[in-house]
Design a protein around this motif. Structure first.
Motif: not given
Length: 328
Positions: A41, A90, A92, A94, A112-114
């Motif tokens: 991030d 963006s 997200v 999971n 969580p991955h954005t």
């Protein structure tokens, strides 16, 4: 073709490598998804603040502009450019440890991955789902600008087969072109004039994480940048030809088709070496009657809503206890 092998090839390696071994049996470094996403991030946000794309050329295309996306650092003569951070959108996803490119040891769930994406030119055709097949041109690079793969030609890429969830989901945010937009040039080459053009930046947990394909010069835990042109979309792709589009076989709605397998226990009991998720399985409930037969009438026409003989909320084709013959 090399690039499309890169985007698809890691899925092939999954079945041939152990939990701790990379391609060729080489021991690979490990870290958790939760630990790595913090680092990713920070690196991605810095990249978005310090880089721009050639938006001015897209706004006012010069003569013979090839509509290729170029990303450059904001510095020197480019110090006044608008950073990507002010242009991207963006979303997200999971991620769990058993849903990465190669399943990881441990029991991490819903980390969580954005990921970031930008529609630079809106296509005039349909938008794909992650269950569809797409005609694409793609260039992939690292955050430091190193290009690890690129091609000028379109190639078909089933989004549901790529192990890069961030890639598939980013393409699914765009619109493609139309057959009417295909133009054949005098030299025999072709282009799709109404295609969609975009870019994406995805963290390593939505890319190759600790299992980059062998020989690609992609480091461990590398966030990836892709620029792409979305030419055409095969809507409602049905991989197993059972009459149900791939995306309808995503029963839990998480956009990951490989964890939806109604008859997994039956496949294990039968000693199958490979499990078949529903989108690859022509008999989803494993009852010996093809899914297409359980959802069709005597003339082969698909019945919708799909038949649910016992009205228990589970359609017959997913209900092992209901054997519905064609037309009944």
């Amino acid at each position: 073709m090399k690039r499309y092998f890169l985007l698809l090839g890691a899925a092939i390696l999954v079945s041939s490598c152990g939990d701790d071994d990379g391609p060729g049996g080489i021991q690979l470094a490990t870290t958790t998804l939760a630990e790595q996403i913090v680092e990713d991030d920070a690196a991605i946000l810095d990249y978005l603040e310090t880089h721009f794309y050639n938006y001015e050329e897209f706004q006012n295309p010069p003569e013979n502009f090839n509509f290729r996306v170029r990303i450059e650092p904001i510095a020197g003569d480019n110090s006044d450019k608008i950073p990507l951070s002010q242009q991207v959108s963006s979303a997200v996803i999971n991620v769990s440890s058993n849903e990465t490119t190669f399943p990881l040891p441990g029991e991490e769930t819903d980390v969580p991955h954005t990921y970031y994406f930008l529609q630079i030119r809106e296509g005039q055709g349909p938008s794909p789902t992650v269950g569809d097949s797409t005609l694409l041109k793609v260039e992939g690079q690292l955050l430091d600008g190193f290009v690890f793969d690129s091609t000028a030609d379109f190639g078909w890429l089933p989004l549901y087969e790529t192990p890069l969830r961030g890639f598939a989901n980013s393409v699914a945010q765009m619109k493609g072109g139309t057959p009417e937009g295909i133009v054949v040039n005098p030299d025999g080459s072709s282009q799709i004039t109404d295609s969609g053009i975009g870019l994406m930046i995805i963290p390593s947990g939505l890319a190759y994480f600790n299992r980059p394909p062998d020989g690609t010069q992609i480091p461990l835990f590398a966030p990836l940048v892709f620029t792409f042109e979305l030419g055409l979309v095969t809507e409602n792709t049905d991989t197993d030809n059972d009459g149900i589009p791939n995306m309808e076989e995503d029963l839990d709605g998480d956009g990951f088709l490989f964890n939806d397998n109604t008859d997994l226990e039956s496949e294990i009991e039968r000693g199958l070496q490979i499990a078949f998720p529903n989108f690859r399985d022509p008999d989803d409930d494993g009852d010996g009657v093809l899914t297409r037969d359980e959802i069709s009438d005597e003339n082969g026409n698909i019945i919708f809503p799909y038949p649910d003989t016992d009205n228990d909320g589970t359609p017959d084709y997913l209900d092992f206890n209901i054997l519905r013959e064609p037309g009944n």
